[in-house]
Write an enzyme that holds these catalytic residues in place. Sequence first.
Site, PDB file in Angstrom:
ATOM      1  N   ASP A   1      -7.159  -6.299  -4.500  1.00 35.77           N
ATOM      2  CA  ASP A   1      -6.875  -5.222  -5.447  1.00 35.77           C
ATOM      3  C   ASP A   1      -7.043  -5.680  -6.887  1.00 35.77           C
ATOM      4  O   ASP A   1      -7.332  -4.874  -7.771  1.00 35.77           O
ATOM      5  CB  ASP A   1      -5.439  -4.720  -5.252  1.00 35.77           C
ATOM      6  CG  ASP A   1      -5.374  -3.507  -4.352  1.00 35.77           C
ATOM      7  OD1 ASP A   1      -6.420  -3.025  -3.903  1.00 35.77           O
ATOM      8  OD2 ASP A   1      -4.246  -3.036  -4.094  1.00 35.77           O
TER       9      ASP A   1
ATOM     10  N   GLU B   1      -9.572   1.822   5.040  1.00 38.03           N
ATOM     11  CA  GLU B   1     -10.020   1.430   3.698  1.00 38.03           C
ATOM     12  C   GLU B   1      -9.800  -0.065   3.512  1.00 38.03           C
ATOM     13  O   GLU B   1     -10.724  -0.815   3.197  1.00 38.03           O
ATOM     14  CB  GLU B   1      -9.237   2.221   2.654  1.00 38.03           C
ATOM     15  CG  GLU B   1      -9.545   1.820   1.222  1.00 38.03           C
ATOM     16  CD  GLU B   1      -8.538   2.361   0.221  1.00 38.03           C
ATOM     17  OE1 GLU B   1      -8.859   2.378  -0.973  1.00 38.03           O
ATOM     18  OE2 GLU B   1      -7.414   2.740   0.627  1.00 38.03           O
ATOM     19  N   HIS B   2      -8.570  -0.497   3.656  1.00 40.94           N
ATOM     20  CA  HIS B   2      -8.210  -1.921   3.616  1.00 40.94           C
ATOM     21  C   HIS B   2      -7.811  -2.344   5.027  1.00 40.94           C
ATOM     22  O   HIS B   2      -7.132  -1.602   5.736  1.00 40.94           O
ATOM     23  CB  HIS B   2      -7.020  -2.169   2.682  1.00 40.94           C
ATOM     24  CG  HIS B   2      -7.226  -1.684   1.281  1.00 40.94           C
ATOM     25  ND1 HIS B   2      -6.733  -0.473   0.833  1.00 40.94           N
ATOM     26  CD2 HIS B   2      -7.856  -2.247   0.229  1.00 40.94           C
ATOM     27  CE1 HIS B   2      -7.056  -0.321  -0.441  1.00 40.94           C
ATOM     28  NE2 HIS B   2      -7.734  -1.380  -0.836  1.00 40.94           N
TER      29      HIS B   2
ATOM     30  N   HIS C   1     -53.631  17.928   0.003  1.00 40.67           N
ATOM     31  CA  HIS C   1     -53.324  16.514   0.162  1.00 40.67           C
ATOM     32  C   HIS C   1     -54.562  15.749   0.624  1.00 40.67           C
ATOM     33  O   HIS C   1     -54.865  14.660   0.126  1.00 40.67           O
ATOM     34  CB  HIS C   1     -52.198  16.325   1.196  1.00 40.67           C
ATOM     35  CG  HIS C   1     -50.821  16.598   0.672  1.00 40.67           C
ATOM     36  ND1 HIS C   1     -50.423  17.829   0.258  1.00 40.67           N
ATOM     37  CD2 HIS C   1     -49.748  15.757   0.506  1.00 40.67           C
ATOM     38  CE1 HIS C   1     -49.161  17.761  -0.138  1.00 40.67           C
ATOM     39  NE2 HIS C   1     -48.724  16.519  -0.007  1.00 40.67           N
TER      40      HIS C   1
ATOM     41  N   GLN D   1       0.830  -1.206   0.000  1.00 37.86           N
ATOM     42  CA  GLN D   1       0.000   0.000   0.000  1.00 37.86           C
ATOM     43  C   GLN D   1       0.858   1.247   0.000  1.00 37.86           C
ATOM     44  O   GLN D   1       0.500   2.262  -0.601  1.00 37.86           O
ATOM     45  CB  GLN D   1      -0.932   0.004   1.212  1.00 37.86           C
ATOM     46  CG  GLN D   1      -2.096  -0.965   1.076  1.00 37.86           C
ATOM     47  CD  GLN D   1      -2.907  -0.711  -0.186  1.00 37.86           C
ATOM     48  OE1 GLN D   1      -2.853  -1.475  -1.146  1.00 37.86           O
ATOM     49  NE2 GLN D   1      -3.633   0.390  -0.220  1.00 37.86           N
TER      50      GLN D   1
ATOM     51  N   HIS E   1       1.766   2.906  -3.348  1.00 33.67           N
ATOM     52  CA  HIS E   1       0.755   3.596  -4.154  1.00 33.67           C
ATOM     53  C   HIS E   1       1.136   5.051  -4.381  1.00 33.67           C
ATOM     54  O   HIS E   1       0.996   5.580  -5.482  1.00 33.67           O
ATOM     55  CB  HIS E   1      -0.615   3.527  -3.473  1.00 33.67           C
ATOM     56  CG  HIS E   1      -1.458   2.392  -3.944  1.00 33.67           C
ATOM     57  ND1 HIS E   1      -1.929   2.302  -5.232  1.00 33.67           N
ATOM     58  CD2 HIS E   1      -1.933   1.304  -3.305  1.00 33.67           C
ATOM     59  CE1 HIS E   1      -2.651   1.198  -5.366  1.00 33.67           C
ATOM     60  NE2 HIS E   1      -2.667   0.574  -4.210  1.00 33.67           N
TER      61      HIS E   1
END
Length: 443
Positions: free
Chosen positions: A356, A322-323, A415, A255, A258
């Site tokens: 991934d 996230e992960h 109504h 990670q 990235h």
Amino acid sequence: MKKYINPKKSDWLKILARPTQSFEAVEPVVNEVFKAVKASGDSALATYTEKYDGVILSDFEVTQKEIEEGSSKISEDLKEAIQVAKSNIEKFHAAQKTDRVEVETMPGVECWQEKRPIQKVGLYIPGGTAPLFSTILMLAIPAKLAGCDEIVLCSPPDKQAELNPAVLYTAQLCGVTRIFKVGGIQAIASMTFGTETLPKVYKIFGPGNQYVTVAKQWATKFGVAIDMPAGPSELLVVADDSANAAFVASDLLSQAEHGVDSQVVLVSTSKTLIKNVEEEIIRQVDDLPRKQIAQRAIENSRLIYVEDDETALQIINEYGPEHYIVCVENEDFYIQNTVNAGSIFIGNYTPESAGDYASGTNHTLPTNGYAKQYSGVNLDSFMKSMTFQKISKEGIQNIGRSVELMAEAEGLQAHKNAVTLRLKELKTSPLERGKSAKADRGV
């Protein structure tokens, strides 16, 4: 990586802070680009593509010839790998289809829910230092399964004004209808407003850097939906002495590579494991082509030791990763009690890389703590639920009085009248008069 031993709860927020710029720092740039694209269309796209990507383009759409030439550059081995991933992702997302839900809430009142595809969707595929063709699989496959009519893809061009061959091959394979060489803020703006060349879409999907993340949120000001705020990637690993330190280090580095604004966190109840993971990171990072990126990301990252599983779990739910990799002996405790995470990977032999690319789950996930309120992309992300109701004469007589009373209580006379008129008409109809006469005679 910064190390913390039994940090005080009052310090958790500071320790777990993401290395992101504030929206206030990014918004002026996003606003400028959006205004220009709205006013000048393709001309603004050309200006910002030259400014940010360093290439001059007059035609942004990828031709069929370019797709064929790009696809021919892909090795058969890679094509086969992409096909394996495509098959698994299709299986997992196709299984998410649900049937129509239908209920008669009371006699004569039928209600049902059906899902319909979003007609026009835009997919943003990051380029930059790593062209993420895998993200096309994660977005285009469920879009196609959902039945979206238009699937538009934008991705930044390289210095030769081209898109990566794997991006072109995967886009055509997965049913993308139009592909454009446009990146960054200007891509999001073009899909928001439409230009002479690029079509406006109804919903924008895909991860990106902080500028893309803010641009997507900016798009919502103009009536375009987004999947979620998905910014720089992040990973949290919880591990104890049952974990393989080399595996944990490899996951953290996967990670970290990235981008320099990525963040990885290790939470552990074992000081020995933390020490071993530190040593493995130093050993493994030297072999990475993206060593400098990974090292800078590691500077933003954390090693946190706590004495028990309960404290570790509290930190994890506060962070909302996230992960999230669970590599502990007592894995059931973490799996059952984690409530804030995008996607969870369990055990020594479940690397985050599998999700991934090819296991089948989606890798477009909420970052920056948004896992506390957002889901990752799934089949329903490309659909909207529509509700229907059909009320018979019997039904309006059963439900009508309740509606009248509630409408009157809210002061909404029109109504109430919409129901009253129907009830009166039924009472004066020949059929109802006949029923009333029979009732009067005791029949």
